[in-house]
Write an enzyme that holds these catalytic residues in place. Structure first.
Site, PDB file in Angstrom:
ATOM      1  N   LYS A 171       8.701 -30.758   7.504  1.00 17.61           N
ATOM      2  CA  LYS A 171       9.919 -29.943   7.616  1.00 17.61           C
ATOM      3  C   LYS A 171       9.942 -29.193   8.937  1.00 17.61           C
ATOM      4  CE  LYS A 171      11.305 -28.807   2.867  1.00 17.61           C
ATOM      5  NZ  LYS A 171      11.413 -27.673   1.914  1.00 17.61           N
ATOM      6  N   ARG A 217       1.230 -38.370  -1.337  1.00 18.98           N
ATOM      7  CA  ARG A 217       2.569 -38.116  -0.813  1.00 18.98           C
ATOM      8  C   ARG A 217       3.056 -39.354  -0.054  1.00 18.98           C
ATOM      9  NH1 ARG A 217       2.166 -33.376   3.417  1.00 18.98           N
ATOM     10  NH2 ARG A 217       4.391 -33.819   3.544  1.00 18.98           N
ATOM     11  N   GLU A 221      10.733 -25.592  -1.819  1.00 20.32           N
ATOM     12  CA  GLU A 221      11.009 -24.341  -1.123  1.00 20.32           C
ATOM     13  C   GLU A 221      12.319 -24.516  -0.365  1.00 20.32           C
ATOM     14  OE1 GLU A 221       9.155 -21.190   2.139  1.00 20.32           O
ATOM     15  OE2 GLU A 221       8.031 -23.018   1.655  1.00 20.32           O
TER      16      GLU A 221
END
Length: 556
Positions: free
Chosen positions: A268, A258, A34
């Site tokens: 983020k 992850r 994104e």
């Protein structure tokens, strides 16, 4: 990737699919960021995995920007993502955007409405959340769940036409309000957002939710292996439900752990806080775990790819030690970085018996780890030199092998010297050290017969260049700041950056360029910063020569 290691579980799945002729043996992965921030080291692992797997099995990888939230996305982030992927050494097959598919996704949504599998809901976000129930209690239908297909079609078309304000209505899938999987309890598919989109402008005021856009975008592109992180495991049944109901290409989602790394944060949202609240200078601050920050600090693409290879692909979350990343960059730079001398805390050394106006040129290898030395550079030598202050001791201890009254050391690439005396300034600090040199002891042609245990580096006063040196350390002082009590920013390491304003460096370093690694002999690995100018050189310390953090932790 190394051919000697065993296959990870994703490679085992892919090889089984190829053997079975699934999708005709075709492999197509995707990297779907994104564009709402800069990529970090966790994304680098995903990039290496998706692009690496496709390359290994003669497949391809699409770069698809998940641009379904216009209020947080920006072209700046799109450009930075492209740059990061190319810098890491990967090329995508097609550059695509979820917004490419807005028309198709809208049609998909209308199809679900017409099948009685989606409805427009006027309830507030709080009412929807309350009606969903709990993991142990089933949800309850909102009053709008029983709307007719015709009414839902009209309302959804009116939403698209901009007849309602933000938050007035949403489109939900009609699945199972009693499902033990909360993601299947009539999830949101579309919401109203009257916001300008960086690609589609003001054409749309309704935008698909991630869970609806992602799987259908995979299907449109005919992605064979949609690789996500573990938090998307509960989303997989919904991913598969949409594909099944719409009867589109059966992309399949696979999950891996992850990357979580100590002494930093990977969110983020939290990284954006650090930037916006000026705890760091920007997304590319060399203390940040972003790819742009690591690049600016002096990390190499190979070191990050090797790091991703070493940590492997797991199905279980774990916390990776930052020291492993530092090991990977040391390993790479040891083989590639040119050696240079820099004095960070200088004190003047005067060689009394060396001709005062003479400038001698010494020869220094660029990198002794490379066969042939990777070339050499000239090093000016004179009677006055700068040396490190901690390479001199007024009252040497028994096992001190550097410089002190009566002691002898070798000057790197030059001569053996002996300390005769020193003087102090008004503050009591040593200001000048006086030595004599042994003319027969020149490196490469030493006939003096003298053997010394210590070697120190130096920079000739004549021709020395000044530089600002930025020394970086871990951004946080605790191992897992996100799991500590209170605000994570309270745990920022106050010593994560220290600046030396006037260090002395070899004149050759005025030709340094950002992105090229240098080992400042005995000091660490450094890279020229983008803040540099011909009149003001700035070097960032990429990493120390050895892992000193572990020792400091043991002391505390």
């Amino acid at each position: 990737m190394s051919e000697e290691r065993s296959l990870n579980f994703l490679e085992e799945i892919i090889e089984e699919d190829i053997r079975n002729g699934k999708n005709g043996g075709r492999i197509l992965t995707r990297f779907p960021p994104e564009p709402n921030g800069y990529l970090h080291i966790g994304h680098a692992k995903s990039i290496c995995l998706n692009f690496g797997i496709a390359k290994k099995y003669n497949g391809k990888t699409n770069l698809r920007f998940d641009d379904t939230n216009p209020t947080t996305e920006d072209v700046e982030y799109v450009d930075s993502i492209r740059e990061d992927i190319k810098w890491l050494g990967f090329e995508w097959d097609k550059e695509l955007y979820s917004s490419n598919y807005f028309d198709q996704l809208y049609d998909f949504a209308l199809n679900l409405i017409r099948m009685g599998l989606a409805y427009v809901d006027d309830s507030t976000a709080e009412e929807i959340a309350s009606a969903k129930g709990t993991p142990t209690e089933p949800g309850k239908p909102t009053p709008n769940r029983s709307r007719s297909i015709e009414e839902n079609v009209q309302l959804f078309e009116d939403m698209k036409a901009g007849k309602y304000p933000d938050g007035a209505k949403v489109l939900r899938a009609k699945i199972d309000l009693a499902s033990p999987n909360m993601h299947l309890r009539d999830p949101l598919m579309y919401r109203i957002k009257h916001a300008h989109h960086h690609r589609t402008g003001d054409k749309w005021c309704i935008y698909p939710m991630y869970d609806f856009a992602h799987g259908q975008s995979d299907a449109i592109e005919q992605i064979t292996h949609s690789i996500c992180t573990l938090e998307f495991i509960p989303h997989r049944p919904l991913y598969e439900w949409f594909i099944q109901q719409l009867n589109v290409f059966p992309s399949r989602q696979y999950e891996f752990a992850r990357l979580n790394m100590n002494y930093t944060v990977m969110s983020k949202r939290k990284l954006l806080q650090l930037v916006n609240e000026n705890y760091v200078t920007g997304w590319d601050d060399p203390r940040m775990p972003t790819i742009s920050g690591l690049r600016r600090r002096g990390y190499t693409p190979l070191s990050i790819r090797n790091f991703s290879e070493r940590i492997g692909v797991a199905r279980r979350e774990n916390l990776i030690d930052l020291s492993l990343l530092e090991f990977c960059i040391r390993e790479d730079l040891n083989k590639s970085a040119w050696r240079r001398m820099a004095v960070l805390d200088p004190v003047k050394l005067i060689i009394s018996n060396y001709p005062k106006d003479q400038i001698e040129v010494m020869d220094g290898e660029n990198n002794p780890e490379v066969e042939g030395g990777d070339g050499s550079r000239p090093i000016p030598f004179s009677s006055e030199l700068w040396i490190e202050r901690d390479d001199f001791m007024e009252e040497p201890t028994k096992k001190y092998f550097r410089l002190g009254p009566g002691l002898m050391v070798r000057l790197k690439n030059a001569y053996i010297i002996q300390c005769d005396s020193f003087v102090k300034d008004d503050t009591g600090r040593v200001s000048e050290i006086y030595c004599t040199y042994i003319p027969e002891s020149k490196s490469g042609s030493d006939t003096s017969g003298i053997h010394v245990k210590g070697t120190i580096h130096w920079v000739s006063v004549a021709g020395a260049k000044t530089a600002e040196i930025r020394l970086y350390d871990r951004l946080f002082r605790v191992e897992d700041p996100s799991n500590e009590e209170g605000d994570f920013k309270e745990y920022i390491n106050p010593d994560s950056l220290s600046v030396i304003k006037n260090a002395f460096i070899e004149p050759d370093l005025e030709n340094a360029e950002p992105g090229f690694g240098y080992q400042f002999i005995r000091k660490g690995y450094f890279s020229l910063d983008i803040d540099s100018s011909p009149d003001h050189l700035v070097f960032n310390r990429t990493v120390t020569l050895k892992d000193t953090w572990a020792k400091e932790v043991k002391k505390s």
